[in-house]
Scaffold this motif. Structure first.
Motif, PDB file in Angstrom:
ATOM      1  N   ALA A 209       0.991  -1.232  -0.008  1.00  0.00           N
ATOM      2  CA  ALA A 209       0.142  -0.137  -0.298  1.00  0.00           C
ATOM      3  C   ALA A 209       0.928   1.174   0.086  1.00  0.00           C
ATOM      4  CB  ALA A 209      -0.832   0.238   1.376  1.00  0.00           C
ATOM      5  N   LEU A 210       2.124   1.002   0.693  1.00  0.00           N
ATOM      6  CA  LEU A 210       2.963   2.487   0.580  1.00  0.00           C
ATOM      7  C   LEU A 210       4.223   1.902   0.144  1.00  0.00           C
ATOM      8  CD1 LEU A 210       3.888   4.808   1.453  1.00  0.00           C
ATOM      9  CD2 LEU A 210       3.513   4.315   4.145  1.00  0.00           C
ATOM     10  N   VAL A 211       5.295   2.284  -0.657  1.00  0.00           N
ATOM     11  CA  VAL A 211       6.021   2.282  -0.583  1.00  0.00           C
ATOM     12  C   VAL A 211       7.264   3.096  -0.676  1.00  0.00           C
ATOM     13  CG1 VAL A 211       8.064   1.658  -2.976  1.00  0.00           C
ATOM     14  CG2 VAL A 211       5.741   0.386  -2.445  1.00  0.00           C
ATOM     15  N   TYR A 212       8.862   3.087   0.182  1.00  0.00           N
ATOM     16  CA  TYR A 212       9.725   4.412   0.248  1.00  0.00           C
ATOM     17  C   TYR A 212      10.473   3.689  -0.133  1.00  0.00           C
ATOM     18  CZ  TYR A 212       7.104   5.589   4.969  1.00  0.00           C
ATOM     19  OH  TYR A 212       6.055   6.476   5.555  1.00  0.00           O
ATOM     20  N   ASP A 213      11.074   4.506  -1.658  1.00  0.00           N
ATOM     21  CA  ASP A 213      11.983   4.284  -2.248  1.00  0.00           C
ATOM     22  C   ASP A 213      13.235   4.782  -2.326  1.00  0.00           C
ATOM     23  OD1 ASP A 213      14.178   3.859  -4.994  1.00  0.00           O
ATOM     24  OD2 ASP A 213      13.022   5.926  -5.146  1.00  0.00           O
ATOM     25  N   GLY A 214      14.102   4.113  -1.359  1.00  0.00           N
ATOM     26  CA  GLY A 214      15.377   5.395  -0.657  1.00  0.00           C
ATOM     27  C   GLY A 214      16.541   4.719  -1.370  1.00  0.00           C
ATOM     28  N   ALA A 215      16.248   4.341  -2.771  1.00  0.00           N
ATOM     29  CA  ALA A 215      17.538   3.233  -3.545  1.00  0.00           C
ATOM     30  C   ALA A 215      17.259   4.743  -5.609  1.00  0.00           C
ATOM     31  CB  ALA A 215      17.197   2.531  -4.604  1.00  0.00           C
ATOM     32  N   GLY A 216      15.845   5.033  -5.807  1.00  0.00           N
ATOM     33  CA  GLY A 216      16.201   6.232  -7.157  1.00  0.00           C
ATOM     34  C   GLY A 216      16.416   5.303  -7.878  1.00  0.00           C
ATOM     35  N   GLY A 217      16.745   6.110  -9.376  1.00  0.00           N
ATOM     36  CA  GLY A 217      17.610   5.493 -10.112  1.00  0.00           C
ATOM     37  C   GLY A 217      16.965   4.584 -10.667  1.00  0.00           C
ATOM     38  N   PRO A 218      17.422   3.463 -11.995  1.00  0.00           N
ATOM     39  CA  PRO A 218      16.258   2.389 -11.892  1.00  0.00           C
ATOM     40  C   PRO A 218      15.790   1.671 -11.094  1.00  0.00           C
ATOM     41  CG  PRO A 218      18.490   2.816 -13.286  1.00  0.00           C
ATOM     42  CD  PRO A 218      18.373   3.354 -12.138  1.00  0.00           C
ATOM     43  N   GLY A 220      14.620   2.851  -8.252  1.00  0.00           N
ATOM     44  CA  GLY A 220      13.538   3.671  -7.301  1.00  0.00           C
ATOM     45  C   GLY A 220      12.430   3.499  -8.934  1.00  0.00           C
ATOM     46  N   THR A 221      12.541   3.258 -10.090  1.00  0.00           N
ATOM     47  CA  THR A 221      11.416   3.391 -10.636  1.00  0.00           C
ATOM     48  C   THR A 221      11.027   2.027 -10.936  1.00  0.00           C
ATOM     49  OG1 THR A 221      13.047   5.272 -12.003  1.00  0.00           O
ATOM     50  CG2 THR A 221      11.561   3.538 -14.038  1.00  0.00           C
ATOM     51  N   ALA A 222      11.603   0.584 -11.127  1.00  0.00           N
ATOM     52  CA  ALA A 222      10.610  -0.329 -11.248  1.00  0.00           C
ATOM     53  C   ALA A 222      10.057  -0.448  -9.958  1.00  0.00           C
ATOM     54  CB  ALA A 222      12.100  -0.788 -10.850  1.00  0.00           C
ATOM     55  N   ALA A 223      11.159   0.149  -8.764  1.00  0.00           N
ATOM     56  CA  ALA A 223       9.676  -0.211  -7.715  1.00  0.00           C
ATOM     57  C   ALA A 223       8.518   0.248  -7.936  1.00  0.00           C
ATOM     58  CB  ALA A 223      10.343   0.518  -6.004  1.00  0.00           C
ATOM     59  N   LEU A 224       8.000   1.232  -8.085  1.00  0.00           N
ATOM     60  CA  LEU A 224       6.782   1.999  -8.612  1.00  0.00           C
ATOM     61  C   LEU A 224       5.946   0.232  -9.192  1.00  0.00           C
ATOM     62  CD1 LEU A 224       4.428   3.568  -9.044  1.00  0.00           C
ATOM     63  CD2 LEU A 224       4.449   3.732 -11.323  1.00  0.00           C
ATOM     64  N   GLY A 225       6.385  -0.966  -9.414  1.00  0.00           N
ATOM     65  CA  GLY A 225       5.629  -1.886  -9.866  1.00  0.00           C
ATOM     66  C   GLY A 225       4.906  -2.749  -8.532  1.00  0.00           C
ATOM     67  N   ALA A 226       5.855  -2.636  -7.493  1.00  0.00           N
ATOM     68  CA  ALA A 226       5.392  -3.207  -6.494  1.00  0.00           C
ATOM     69  C   ALA A 226       4.688  -2.623  -6.015  1.00  0.00           C
ATOM     70  CB  ALA A 226       6.375  -3.001  -5.308  1.00  0.00           C
ATOM     71  N   VAL A 227       3.971  -1.153  -6.139  1.00  0.00           N
ATOM     72  CA  VAL A 227       2.702  -0.739  -5.132  1.00  0.00           C
ATOM     73  C   VAL A 227       1.488  -1.101  -5.600  1.00  0.00           C
ATOM     74  CG1 VAL A 227       1.896   1.757  -4.364  1.00  0.00           C
ATOM     75  CG2 VAL A 227       4.222   1.386  -5.007  1.00  0.00           C
ATOM     76  N   PHE A 242      17.491  10.448  -9.245  1.00  0.00           N
ATOM     77  CA  PHE A 242      16.181  10.271  -8.868  1.00  0.00           C
ATOM     78  C   PHE A 242      15.114   9.025  -9.543  1.00  0.00           C
ATOM     79  CE2 PHE A 242      17.296  14.757  -8.556  1.00  0.00           C
ATOM     80  CZ  PHE A 242      16.168  14.642  -6.661  1.00  0.00           C
ATOM     81  N   ALA A 243      14.425   8.861  -9.259  1.00  0.00           N
ATOM     82  CA  ALA A 243      13.938   7.401  -9.443  1.00  0.00           C
ATOM     83  C   ALA A 243      12.478   8.090 -10.746  1.00  0.00           C
ATOM     84  CB  ALA A 243      12.611   6.906  -9.159  1.00  0.00           C
ATOM     85  N   ALA A 244      12.424   7.675 -12.184  1.00  0.00           N
ATOM     86  CA  ALA A 244      11.285   8.545 -13.521  1.00  0.00           C
ATOM     87  C   ALA A 244      10.148   7.567 -13.270  1.00  0.00           C
ATOM     88  CB  ALA A 244      11.950   8.243 -13.998  1.00  0.00           C
ATOM     89  N   PRO A 245       9.140   7.005 -11.956  1.00  0.00           N
ATOM     90  CA  PRO A 245       8.738   6.407 -12.075  1.00  0.00           C
ATOM     91  C   PRO A 245       7.157   7.321 -13.438  1.00  0.00           C
ATOM     92  CG  PRO A 245       7.530   7.610 -10.464  1.00  0.00           C
ATOM     93  CD  PRO A 245       9.759   8.147 -10.840  1.00  0.00           C
ATOM     94  N   ASP A 246       7.004   5.944 -14.186  1.00  0.00           N
ATOM     95  CA  ASP A 246       6.055   6.839 -15.447  1.00  0.00           C
ATOM     96  C   ASP A 246       4.600   7.475 -14.829  1.00  0.00           C
ATOM     97  OD1 ASP A 246       4.157   6.786 -17.748  1.00  0.00           O
ATOM     98  OD2 ASP A 246       3.941   5.284 -17.844  1.00  0.00           O
TER      99      ASP A 246
END
Length: 326
Positions: A209-218, A220-227, A242-246
């Motif tokens: 339900a909640l994701v804290y992305d502390g990695a950033g970059g690729p 972090g961008t991929a972590a959107l898929g875990a939400v 920085f992460a760049a989620p779509d």
């Protein structure tokens, strides 16, 4: 006094020990004899020359952003009762035996709290509580913390657990994942594996339900898929940019994306409030920074190398005057 100085931008090797004049406090200022110096990723970026538009540094400079120690001198207009008081200080320098700071940049360390613990909260405590307010973990919901063994990530794990949430931690080694479990994470996933997102979704029953992305970059961008659909995605990692989620994908799935770093740093009033709360929680035993590495001041370059190599587990500090972490 002993200090670390950067004369040219570059790699960790540009961090050189130097003998500098003792600082003199101006009106409204104090001099703090440093015991433990905070080391954060931003220090390594600024040392390389990054971010001059936002964090200008005039060469040569003493890096750092504060730490903890004892007030040894006061300037005009400052109550001398400050002298001898243990304080945390958050300012624009730190890698030195003594630093000068405005009184507003200092805060007393609670009785009974180790000075190293206080230093470890100067930045990461503020960051973690700021992110906790944005994410608002709720009882029973799944929260993913990536870079869960980092300075801020390890605190976010504890804050989420304290709120009653169920935490899945993502990190890059068994040692880091073991630390996250020790801090209360219910599940742990190695995010160097290509299938780590699938593993997170499996552990959480369809996504966090909640994701804290502390990695950033690729990562972090991929972590959107875990939400999970309708969830919150809070990104603050910058190790690989920085992460760049779509945004279209996020909007389609009803995911709220929060990137507080893009809003700039919090104001001084907010910093003092959050730091005070972090110190209070630590004094109560409700928040424990994981101090994984402590180096003598002269070995600042080694601290930076370890951060860059991502071998540090938990928080890094520089210790002044031959202290050992407690």
């Amino acid at each position: 006094m002993r200090a670390i100085q950067v004369a040219v931008f570059g790699g960790p090797e540009v961090l050189r020990p130097a003998e500098l004049p003792d600082p003199v406090p101006g009106p409204g200022q104090v001099v703090v004899g440093m015991a433990a110096v905070d080391v954060i990723l931003l220090d390594t970026l600024l040392r390389s020359g990054w971010g001059q538009d936002f964090f200008p540094r005039t060469l040569p400079y003493v890096p750092g952003g504060g730490g903890a120690g004892t007030v040894v001198e006061t300037g005009e207009g400052v109550n001398r009762a400050w002298i001898g008081r243990r304080v945390v200080v958050r300012t624009s320098t730190g890698y030195a035996e003594r630093i000068v700071a405005d009184v507003e940049e200092t805060m007393p360390v609670p009785d009974g709290l180790a000075i190293e613990v206080a230093a470890a909260l100067v930045h990461d405590g503020v960051t973690a509580l700021r992110l906790d307010r944005l994410g608002r973990p709720e009882k029973g919901e799944w929260v993913l913390v990536s870079a869960a063994a980092g300075g801020a990530g390890s605190l976010l794990v504890q804050l989420a657990v304290d709120a009653g949430a169920r935490v899945v931690a993502a990190a890059s080694s068994d040692v880091k994942l073991a630390l996250a479990r020790e801090l209360g994470a219910e599940a742990a996933v190695d995010y160097t594996r290509s299938d780590w997102i699938r593993r997170v979704r499996q552990a959480t029953g369809g996504g966090a339900a909640l994701v804290y992305d502390g990695a950033g970059g690729p990562l972090g961008t991929a972590a959107l898929g875990a939400v999970a659909d309708g969830g919150r995605f809070v990104t603050y990692g910058t190790a690989d940019g920085f992460a760049a989620p779509d945004p279209e994908s996020a909007a389609r799935r009803g995911i709220r994306v929060l990137a507080p770093l893009l809003d700039g740093p919090p104001n001084q009033e907010t910093v003092r409030e959050l730091l005070g709360r972090a110190l209070e929680r630590a004094a109560e035993g409700r928040l424990r920074p994981a101090i994984g590495a402590a180096y003598p001041l002269e070995q600042a370059a080694d601290a930076h190398r370890a951060l860059a190599a991502r071998t540090t587990v938990g928080k890094s500090l520089l210790l002044v005057g031959g202290r050992t972490a407690s």
